[in-house]
Scaffold this active site. Structure first.
Site, PDB file in Angstrom:
ATOM      1  CB  CYS A  62      -6.528  -2.878  -2.924  1.00 32.99           C
ATOM      2  SG  CYS A  62      -4.775  -2.548  -2.340  1.00 32.99           S
ATOM      3  CG  HIS A 118     -12.728  -4.697   2.678  1.00 34.22           C
ATOM      4  ND1 HIS A 118     -12.504  -3.263   4.208  1.00 34.22           N
ATOM      5  CD2 HIS A 118     -11.289  -4.518   2.372  1.00 34.22           C
ATOM      6  CE1 HIS A 118     -11.416  -3.177   3.833  1.00 34.22           C
ATOM      7  NE2 HIS A 118     -10.370  -3.533   3.327  1.00 34.22           N
ATOM      8  CD  GLU A 120       3.341   2.774  -1.389  1.00 34.80           C
ATOM      9  OE1 GLU A 120       4.147   3.545  -2.504  1.00 34.80           O
ATOM     10  OE2 GLU A 120       1.968   3.545  -1.440  1.00 34.80           O
ATOM     11  CB  CYS A 171      -0.296  -8.105  -2.791  1.00 36.64           C
ATOM     12  SG  CYS A 171      -1.276  -8.589  -1.493  1.00 36.64           S
ATOM     13  CB  CYS A 204       1.342   2.815   7.183  1.00 32.17           C
ATOM     14  SG  CYS A 204       0.286   1.499   6.929  1.00 32.17           S
ATOM     15  CB  CYS A 244      -1.290   0.300  -0.743  1.00 33.03           C
ATOM     16  SG  CYS A 244      -2.496  -0.017   0.230  1.00 33.03           S
ATOM     17  CB  CYS A 272      -8.469  -6.564  -2.251  1.00 34.83           C
ATOM     18  SG  CYS A 272      -8.008  -7.626  -1.609  1.00 34.83           S
ATOM     19  N   GLY A 277       1.249  -5.456   0.412  1.00 33.11           N
ATOM     20  CA  GLY A 277       1.443  -6.723   0.449  1.00 33.11           C
ATOM     21  C   GLY A 277       0.657  -7.591   1.981  1.00 33.11           C
TER      22      GLY A 277
END
Ligand code: SAH
Length: 357
Positions: free
Chosen positions: A129, A226, A94, A122, A115, A343, A126, A169
């Site tokens: 995410c 973060h 996407e 991925c 974006c 995401c 994390c 990703g």
């Protein structure tokens, strides 16, 4: 299984010239083909009418213009829109198209940022995410990255002028295809978008940051920090166990020596995890060390994960510490929360529906 043909929009001028040489064709045909793709925007080789029929036949046997297609658009003009693409192997990725807010950008309000995704899934996991949840499937090739721009412009009739690699990703884990896509999007024979309009966002692959610093294109860099200390970062970003903050910062100093633009730190604020005022003070010191800007982003909740955003007043107090220390900091206005722009979420739903995962 049907054979998947490579896409012409994943080739640079040099790649295409070489392909044509192998076919015993004249090199100037490469420029003609690129003009059909990037200026006239045809999507079929048969529409490239100044090529001899025999060449069109040969090209059709070997290539397609682009492999992927837009299958869903969510949102509307003036809001954040999300585009879901189906890839040739049935996977989905996407991208999100974000209009500039006139309140923030004034006369630059015609700025449109896309974006884009760089991988299916991925591998960096994390903990906050959605993309990390499903794990890694594969890298996107350069054509699959470029198509996100081409197909979105075709679908909307709008010109994209800003690109952030902040979709699904880890772009720096797909360095070869990422830099090829950047070359194609930046080139005058390609999409002709200026280098300063590219931002590559990474979770912190220190050695690859140095490699990217050495490419001749002046792209911008955003770091998903973060956490201002190893202790906090280790809790939420496994990548920090491989390259800790000291190693990351060593790479960022190298970046500063090679590139002119300021680095941006992305800092998602997660309640009770990284939102203490002590973290803010350490972050301020770290940002000053590199003359970096800070984007504070209240966490976007993800279904199935326990993380929450802090109350607004805490986000504001966090920002105040940065600003008072002399750091340029923004607390990002929410865009796209309503359409699951965090995401991975839409893709996960579609793939599950199709039985791909
Ligand atoms: N892998 C790259 C780029 C993709 S993620 C990177 O880590 O930078 C793009 C940004 O979205 C990163 O800063 C990431 O940390 C952030 N992000 C991921 N999940 C999020 C969520 N639920 N809410 C807010 N930001 C999130």
């Amino acid at each position: 299984m049907t054979e998947i043909k490579p896409s012409l929009c994943g080739l640079t001028l040099d790649d295409l010239t070489e392909e044509l040489r192998q076919l015993d064709e004249k090199p100037y045909r490469a420029k003609q083909i690129l003009e059909w793709i990037y200026v006239k925007r045809v999507t079929a080789i048969d529409d490239m009418t100044n090529l001899p029929a025999s060449l069109r036949t040969t090209l059709n046997e070997k290539f397609v213009v682009s492999q992927s297609e837009v299958v869903t658009v969510q949102g509307s003009k003036d809001t954040t829109r999300k585009f879901l693409y189906k890839l040739a192997d049935g996977r989905y990725v996407e991208s999100v198209l974000i209009p500039a807010s006139p309140a923030l950008y004034g006369e630059r309000a015609d700025r449109r940022t896309i974006c884009v995704s760089s991988q299916v899934g991925c591998a960096y996991a994390c903990k906050f995410c959605a993309s990390g949840l499903a794990g890694f499937t594969r890298n996107l090739d350069a054509g699959e990255i470029v198509t996100q721009l081409l197909a979105t412009e075709a679908e909307t009739g709008e010109k994209i002028n800003n690109i952030v690699f902040m979709g699904m990703g880890e772009p720096l884990a797909n360095f070869k295809n990422l830099t090829k896509a950047i070359e194609i999007i930046n080139a005058h024979w390609g999409m002709n978008i200026g280098a300063r309009h590219f931002t590559v966002s990474t979770s912190g692959l220190a050695p690859v940051i140095k490699k990217l610093a050495d490419i001749p294109i002046q792209v911008r860099l955003a770091i998903s920090l973060h956490g201002a200390t190893d202790e906090v970062r280790n809790k939420i970003m496994p990548v920090n166990e491989k390259w800790n903050i000291a190693e990351l910062f060593e790479a960022l100093h190298y970046w500063r020596s090679r590139k002119k633009q300021k680095i941006t730190f992305e800092f998602i604020l997660i309640k009770g995890i990284n939102d203490s005022l002590e973290q803010a003070a350490i972050l301020a010191k770290r940002a000053k060390e590199l003359d970096a800007k800070v984007n504070l982003i209240p966490y976007n909740t993800v279904e199935g994960l326990e993380w929450e955003r802090p109350p607004n007043r805490r986000c504001e107090a966090f920002k105040k510490i940065l600003v008072e220390a002399g750091v340029i900091a923004t607390l990002r206005l929410e865009k796209g929360h309503d359409i699951d722009a965090a995401c991975g979420q839409l893709r996960l739903r579609e793939e599950t529906a199709d039985g791909v995962v």
